[in-house]
Enzyme design. Structure first.
Site, PDB file in Angstrom:
ATOM      1  N   ARG A  20       4.118   5.488   6.138  1.00 28.56           N
ATOM      2  CA  ARG A  20       3.197   6.633   6.147  1.00 28.56           C
ATOM      3  C   ARG A  20       2.064   6.381   7.130  1.00 28.56           C
ATOM      4  NH1 ARG A  20       0.306   6.736   1.808  1.00 28.56           N
ATOM      5  NH2 ARG A  20       1.003   4.880   0.716  1.00 28.56           N
ATOM      6  N   TYR A 159     -12.941  -4.038   0.936  1.00 23.71           N
ATOM      7  CA  TYR A 159     -12.254  -3.548   2.142  1.00 23.71           C
ATOM      8  C   TYR A 159     -12.923  -4.077   3.420  1.00 23.71           C
ATOM      9  CZ  TYR A 159     -10.079  -0.036   5.230  1.00 23.71           C
ATOM     10  OH  TYR A 159      -9.383   0.600   6.224  1.00 23.71           O
TER      11      TYR A 159
HETATM   12  P1  NAP Z   1      -1.868   5.062   4.231  1.00 19.22           P
HETATM   13  O1  NAP Z   1      -1.627   6.384   4.801  1.00 19.22           O
HETATM   14  O2  NAP Z   1      -2.303   4.932   2.808  1.00 19.22           O
HETATM   15  O3  NAP Z   1      -0.542   4.164   4.454  1.00 19.22           O
HETATM   16  C1  NAP Z   1      -0.529   2.836   4.025  1.00 19.22           C
HETATM   17  C2  NAP Z   1       0.802   2.208   4.347  1.00 19.22           C
HETATM   18  O4  NAP Z   1       0.756   0.839   3.913  1.00 19.22           O
HETATM   19  C3  NAP Z   1       1.956   2.852   3.610  1.00 19.22           C
HETATM   20  O5  NAP Z   1       3.105   2.815   4.422  1.00 19.22           O
HETATM   21  C4  NAP Z   1       2.124   1.949   2.402  1.00 19.22           C
HETATM   22  O6  NAP Z   1       3.455   1.987   1.905  1.00 19.22           O
HETATM   23  C5  NAP Z   1       1.828   0.593   3.002  1.00 19.22           C
HETATM   24  N1  NAP Z   1       1.428  -0.412   2.019  1.00 19.22           N
HETATM   25  C6  NAP Z   1       0.397  -0.356   1.135  1.00 19.22           C
HETATM   26  N2  NAP Z   1       0.364  -1.480   0.388  1.00 19.22           N
HETATM   27  C7  NAP Z   1       1.384  -2.266   0.836  1.00 19.22           C
HETATM   28  C8  NAP Z   1       1.853  -3.540   0.481  1.00 19.22           C
HETATM   29  N3  NAP Z   1       1.283  -4.270  -0.492  1.00 19.22           N
HETATM   30  N4  NAP Z   1       2.943  -4.036   1.137  1.00 19.22           N
HETATM   31  C9  NAP Z   1       3.541  -3.324   2.120  1.00 19.22           C
HETATM   32  N5  NAP Z   1       3.123  -2.109   2.504  1.00 19.22           N
HETATM   33  C10 NAP Z   1       2.056  -1.574   1.862  1.00 19.22           C
HETATM   34  O7  NAP Z   1      -2.969   4.267   5.062  1.00 19.22           O
HETATM   35  P2  NAP Z   1      -3.431   4.432   6.588  1.00 19.22           P
HETATM   36  O8  NAP Z   1      -4.655   5.247   6.597  1.00 19.22           O
HETATM   37  O9  NAP Z   1      -2.282   4.810   7.446  1.00 19.22           O
HETATM   38  O10 NAP Z   1      -3.880   2.935   6.883  1.00 19.22           O
HETATM   39  C11 NAP Z   1      -3.078   2.027   7.638  1.00 19.22           C
HETATM   40  C12 NAP Z   1      -3.954   0.870   8.062  1.00 19.22           C
HETATM   41  O11 NAP Z   1      -5.024   1.384   8.877  1.00 19.22           O
HETATM   42  C13 NAP Z   1      -4.633   0.139   6.909  1.00 19.22           C
HETATM   43  O12 NAP Z   1      -4.700  -1.240   7.183  1.00 19.22           O
HETATM   44  C14 NAP Z   1      -6.023   0.731   6.880  1.00 19.22           C
HETATM   45  O13 NAP Z   1      -6.950  -0.134   6.295  1.00 19.22           O
HETATM   46  C15 NAP Z   1      -6.265   0.929   8.365  1.00 19.22           C
HETATM   47  N6  NAP Z   1      -7.300   1.909   8.694  1.00 19.22           N
HETATM   48  C16 NAP Z   1      -7.213   3.181   8.252  1.00 19.22           C
HETATM   49  C17 NAP Z   1      -8.219   4.088   8.594  1.00 19.22           C
HETATM   50  C18 NAP Z   1      -8.187   5.526   8.158  1.00 19.22           C
HETATM   51  O14 NAP Z   1      -9.210   6.215   8.299  1.00 19.22           O
HETATM   52  N7  NAP Z   1      -7.096   6.048   7.656  1.00 19.22           N
HETATM   53  C19 NAP Z   1      -9.300   3.654   9.363  1.00 19.22           C
HETATM   54  C20 NAP Z   1      -9.345   2.330   9.805  1.00 19.22           C
HETATM   55  C21 NAP Z   1      -8.337   1.466   9.465  1.00 19.22           C
HETATM   56  P3  NAP Z   1       3.733   2.187   0.319  1.00 19.22           P
HETATM   57  O15 NAP Z   1       3.155   3.497  -0.036  1.00 19.22           O
HETATM   58  O16 NAP Z   1       5.219   2.113   0.218  1.00 19.22           O
HETATM   59  O17 NAP Z   1       3.037   1.048  -0.359  1.00 19.22           O
END
Ligand code: NAP
Length: 251
Positions: A20, A159
């Protein structure tokens, strides 16, 4: 010449949390650039299967591995699966992450620990899982930090600590692995439209948006483009950096 510099044909990329959001966009971006993908996730079987099909439509191979990257043994299985299916690993993108936001007074030890394991121990676990194949012929690691790791944020002590930790890990690995021709970088996205941003209450989201000079949240594709760049030969002299992608949020 320019096209060649962004070509990842014949490369194998491991992307954690690729079912995702940002991880999905990164996996698709790397596949579009030519790489075969090992796609990891921990729960979302259906979403992972959809991404796999999209990658295959692009003419690339994709193997999905359900594993909790916060668990050392499960993370080692990701490396083993990559070697079994592809025989090598060229690129690792440490993207999987979660948030469990609470003011420190209300944050439980379990919320602290879950975020530390999922966001930071995972980077150690997955790097260990692929370090041998990756350092044989040179390779690339990109880990997903966050603007929060540099700025801090109310309610995100767990975080923010993990995202700052990723920057220290990246700089250290860049030094340790330079001799093996492995480049190690981080990206620090600002606020991006994904399920994770959806966990932030609407009124707070509006306040955050007002602080972004470009006036909008980022898209997962904008984060993927920068990641593909760092993974490509176009970035061949870049190591140990944290690339900020945030619409000006951290000026
Ligand atoms: P997201 O939409 O919630 O997606 C998270 C992804 O990580 C999903 O594919 C989920 O798969 C997987 N995941 C979660 N826990 C896991 C685990 N224990 N083992 C393996 N996979 C796991 O989050 P996102 O916003 O795309 O974030 C992705 C990265 O970007 C993260 O590191 C986040 O901290 C970073 N980030 C995000 C933002 C933002 O604004 N969105 C900003 C800065 C940094 P499942 O559902 O199958 O667990």
């Amino acid at each position: 010449m320019l096209e060649q510099m962004y070509d990842l044909s014949g490369k194998v990329a491991v992307v954690t949390g690729g079912s995702r959001g940002i991880g999905k966009a990164i996996a698709l971006g790397l596949a579009e650039a030519g790489a075969d993908i090992l796609l990891n996730y921990s729960r979302s079987d259906k979403e992972a299967d959809k991404v796999k099909k999209e990658i295959e439509k692009l003419g690339r191979k994709c193997v999905t591995v359900r594993a909790n990257v916060g668990n050392f043994q499960q993370a080692q299985n990701i490396g083993k699966a990559a070697m079994n299916h592809f025989g090598k690993v060229d690129i690792l993108v440490n993207n999987a992450g979660i948030n469990r936001d609470r003011m420190l007074k209300r944050m439980t030890y379990e919320q602290w620990e879950e975020v530390i394991h999922t966001n930071l121990s995972s980077v150690f676990n997955c790097t260990k899982a692929v370090i041998d194949p990756l350092s044989k012929e040179g390779g690339v690691i990109v880990s997903v930090s966050s603007v929060i790791g540099e700025m801090g944020n109310i309610g995100q002590a767990n975080y923010a600590s993990t995202k700052a930790g990723i920057i220290g890990f990246t700089k250290t690995m860049a030094r340790e692995l330079a001799g093996s021709n492995v480049r190690v970088n981080a990206i620090a996205p600002g606020f991006v439209e994904t399920d994770m941003l959806g966990t932030v209450p609407a009124d707070i989201r509006e306040t955050i948006k007002k602080d972004i000079p470009l006036g909008r949240f980022g898209t997962p594709e904008e984060i993927a483009l920068a990641t593909v760049y760092l993974c490509s030969p176009a970035a061949s002299w870049i190591t140990g950096v944290t690339l900020r992608i945030n619409g000006g949020n951290y000026i």
